[in-house]
Structures are given as structure tokens and as C-alpha cells.
Design a protein around this motif. Sequence first.
Motif, PDB file in Angstrom:
ATOM      1  N   GLN A 173     -70.565  89.224 -69.072  1.00  0.00           N
ATOM      2  CA  GLN A 173     -69.803  88.066 -68.809  1.00  0.00           C
ATOM      3  C   GLN A 173     -69.403  87.460 -70.179  1.00  0.00           C
ATOM      4  N   LEU A 174     -68.727  86.329 -70.352  1.00  0.00           N
ATOM      5  CA  LEU A 174     -68.333  85.563 -71.277  1.00  0.00           C
ATOM      6  C   LEU A 174     -69.437  84.702 -72.070  1.00  0.00           C
TER       7      LEU A 174
ATOM      8  N   SER B  69     -70.381  81.196 -74.172  1.00  0.00           N
ATOM      9  CA  SER B  69     -69.552  79.811 -73.972  1.00  0.00           C
ATOM     10  C   SER B  69     -68.584  79.561 -74.830  1.00  0.00           C
ATOM     11  N   LYS B  70     -68.392  80.504 -75.988  1.00  0.00           N
ATOM     12  CA  LYS B  70     -67.257  80.441 -76.732  1.00  0.00           C
ATOM     13  C   LYS B  70     -66.188  81.606 -76.505  1.00  0.00           C
ATOM     14  N   GLY B  71     -66.270  82.274 -75.307  1.00  0.00           N
ATOM     15  CA  GLY B  71     -65.403  83.149 -75.033  1.00  0.00           C
ATOM     16  C   GLY B  71     -65.447  84.573 -75.353  1.00  0.00           C
ATOM     17  N   ASN B  72     -66.802  85.021 -75.875  1.00  0.00           N
ATOM     18  CA  ASN B  72     -66.969  86.297 -76.442  1.00  0.00           C
ATOM     19  C   ASN B  72     -67.825  87.222 -75.389  1.00  0.00           C
ATOM     20  N   GLU B  73     -67.394  88.318 -75.392  1.00  0.00           N
ATOM     21  CA  GLU B  73     -68.213  89.255 -74.673  1.00  0.00           C
ATOM     22  C   GLU B  73     -69.395  89.333 -74.812  1.00  0.00           C
ATOM     23  N   MET B  74     -70.193  89.528 -73.688  1.00  0.00           N
ATOM     24  CA  MET B  74     -71.542  89.327 -73.608  1.00  0.00           C
ATOM     25  C   MET B  74     -72.143  90.217 -72.366  1.00  0.00           C
ATOM     26  N   ILE B  75     -73.360  90.610 -72.759  1.00  0.00           N
ATOM     27  CA  ILE B  75     -74.257  91.182 -71.423  1.00  0.00           C
ATOM     28  C   ILE B  75     -75.606  90.562 -71.535  1.00  0.00           C
ATOM     29  N   LYS B  76     -75.806  90.024 -70.315  1.00  0.00           N
ATOM     30  CA  LYS B  76     -77.019  89.164 -70.029  1.00  0.00           C
ATOM     31  C   LYS B  76     -77.976  90.050 -69.302  1.00  0.00           C
ATOM     32  N   LEU B  77     -79.109  90.627 -70.098  1.00  0.00           N
ATOM     33  CA  LEU B  77     -80.377  91.428 -69.542  1.00  0.00           C
ATOM     34  C   LEU B  77     -81.197  90.475 -68.816  1.00  0.00           C
TER      35      LEU B  77
ATOM     36  N   GLU C 278     -82.143  87.686 -71.865  1.00  0.00           N
ATOM     37  CA  GLU C 278     -81.721  88.220 -73.041  1.00  0.00           C
ATOM     38  C   GLU C 278     -80.047  88.281 -73.280  1.00  0.00           C
ATOM     39  N   HIS C 279     -79.385  87.643 -74.248  1.00  0.00           N
ATOM     40  CA  HIS C 279     -78.069  87.669 -74.289  1.00  0.00           C
ATOM     41  C   HIS C 279     -77.653  88.505 -75.482  1.00  0.00           C
ATOM     42  N   LEU C 280     -77.040  89.593 -75.168  1.00  0.00           N
ATOM     43  CA  LEU C 280     -76.396  90.340 -76.030  1.00  0.00           C
ATOM     44  C   LEU C 280     -74.795  90.063 -76.484  1.00  0.00           C
ATOM     45  N   THR C 281     -74.644  89.304 -77.440  1.00  0.00           N
ATOM     46  CA  THR C 281     -73.111  88.740 -77.834  1.00  0.00           C
ATOM     47  C   THR C 281     -72.451  89.889 -78.624  1.00  0.00           C
ATOM     48  N   PHE C 282     -71.350  90.194 -78.202  1.00  0.00           N
ATOM     49  CA  PHE C 282     -70.583  91.402 -79.083  1.00  0.00           C
ATOM     50  C   PHE C 282     -69.579  90.577 -79.748  1.00  0.00           C
ATOM     51  N   VAL C 283     -69.922  90.146 -81.092  1.00  0.00           N
ATOM     52  CA  VAL C 283     -69.200  89.604 -82.042  1.00  0.00           C
ATOM     53  C   VAL C 283     -69.384  90.360 -83.361  1.00  0.00           C
TER      54      VAL C 283
END
Length: 145
Positions: free
Chosen positions: A30-31, A33-41, A58-63
Motif C-alpha cells: 500500500q501507500l 500517508s505521505k505517498g511512499n511505497e509500503m508493505i504492511k505486515l 508492522e509497516h515497512l516503508t520504502f524510502v
Amino acid sequence: MPKYTQSEPSPVYFVEPGKYNVEIVNAVEQLSSKGNEMIKLICQVILQDGTKGPQVHEHLTFVNVDACRRRIDSARQACGYAIVPGEEKDVKAEDFIGKTARVILGEEGKTDNGHRFNKIERWMLPTESAPKPKTSPAEADEIPF
């Protein structure tokens, strides 16, 4: 005489902070709240007796931030994936589903109507979660010769 259907036991929403095994039961791309790619585990905590504890997200944010990269690396490594420094890697949500790992759980800072919730403080490396070998020096009279 009145009758009713008995309810299921109440789910456990909180466990005391400490080391636990988790199974990743779902993962969704998913994205943030700031529009970055993220995987919610969605991680199911497994209690010491083998029963299910709370589910922890757990939210893994890809920035391109060191802290985010380290968090993704530690989650992947805890799940058994090799980490090669400097290598670019495509990561899919489904890569995590069904994996088990050892984590350190803490407590969320905010509560909901007095309920306490857990969060993953840290993903443990597989070498950290392995039990230490039980070795003891042999006593002089225990030597078999």
C-alpha cells in the motif's frame, strides 16, 4: 429455561513486552500517508505454550532513509533472507506471508479506551534467537577413561 449460545474466548490483545515468535499471516502493498511505497505486515504472536497471542502490524516503508532500509533489512533477515549490502532488491508483500521470525515486542505509546497494544520494537537475527548450546566442562571423574 433461557438458552443462549456461548461466545468464543476473548482474543488476547496484549502480552507483556519481551521476546516472542511471530508468524506473518498477511502482507499488503500500500501507500503510506505521505505517498511512499509500503508493505504492511500482519504478524500473529505465538505464545510460549503455542497458542495465538495478539496480532501486531508492522509497516515497512520504502524510502531512501537509513532507518527505513535497516528496518526492512532486519525484517527480511529475521525471516531468513540473506542481506547483501549495496544490492538493489525487489521486495513483494507475498515474500513475507507464512514466514516466522523472532521479535522483541514493546508497548504502543497510545491506548484505545484503556486497552494496551503491542508493537514490534526489533526484529531479531536468526543467530540471536537460537538457543545457546548447553556445554559444561567435564568433571575429572566424569571422563570415560
